[in-house]
Design an enzyme around this catalytic site. Sequence first.
Site: not given
Ligand code: AMP
Length: 281
Positions: A37, A184, A187
């Site tokens: 993030h 990353m 989960r």
């Molecule tokens: P989430 O909180 O999992 O819904 O993710 C929010 C945003 O962060 C989404 O656009 C994801 O694709 C991005 N994101 C989550 N994990 C990663 C990561 N390891 N590397 C880059 N972006 C990420």
Amino acid sequence: MQVFQEIGSLQRFLENERKNGKNIGFVPTMGALHEGHSALINASKSDNSITVCSIYINPTQFNNKSDLEKYPRVISEDKKFLENAGCDVLFCPLDQVMYPEKPTVEISFGPLDGIMEGKFRPGHFRGVGMVVAKLFHIVQPDNAYFGQKDLQQFIIIKRLVSDLFFNLNLIVVPIVREADGLAMSSRNSRLTPEQRKKAPVFYEALTVGETLIKQEEELSVVKKEVEQLFLRKEIQLEYFEVVESDSLYPVKDLNQTKNMALCVAGYLGEIRLIDNLLLIL
Ligand code: AMP
């Protein structure tokens, strides 16, 4: 950092910033923030004068009730994380703000709903499409940042933006990984130490696939090798697909395709992980 839970107060604040000539970058998340993030927030900070991050665990995109219930909720840590990251605005609405009533409109993505994440998580992208459309209307960003980690999500959001004429730019940010290759993910915090040890197999599968494709192996051989790897490590593989990276259509002939993505999903216990790798031949 300014924190808003209501749409009206956030919009009044942003309207004022816009009047002062500020441009707005937007990073939607579901919280339990990590370095992946941060990469999105940093990208937004370098392109925009104001960065808005949202934290909202959107119930309509969960096809599995227990996954929704067990999704990590750590809002006070997340607030500190965002302060340290230099985020300007946090929008963290409650369910009744985002869904004052059950929507009658449905957003679906045709064939994109029927493959990979769409196939194995029925209704997931309908929920993502709905919440992202609502958030775009609320925040009205100039630029919005999404991770390559959720490649299919990025592709459907691209369609959402072009089909509905959202007046914003989408930026995709590369996957941030742990030292052992594990992508990353919020989960990951739910993995037991034993599961965590096995988790790099997802990235390993992608690199094995990449090597075999570069050695001009047949697609069936590549798939078999990846399946064997998961079998050996006793991890449940849900899918491993080689797709065209723009359309996400399955690659039929490796010799005829230049830009592809290797995509994998599987389970460690009840925790579902996904990963992908872009490959240009
Ligand atoms: P989430 O909180 O999992 O819904 O993710 C929010 C945003 O962060 C989404 O656009 C994801 O694709 C991005 N994101 C989550 N994990 C990663 C990561 N390891 N590397 C880059 N972006 C990420």
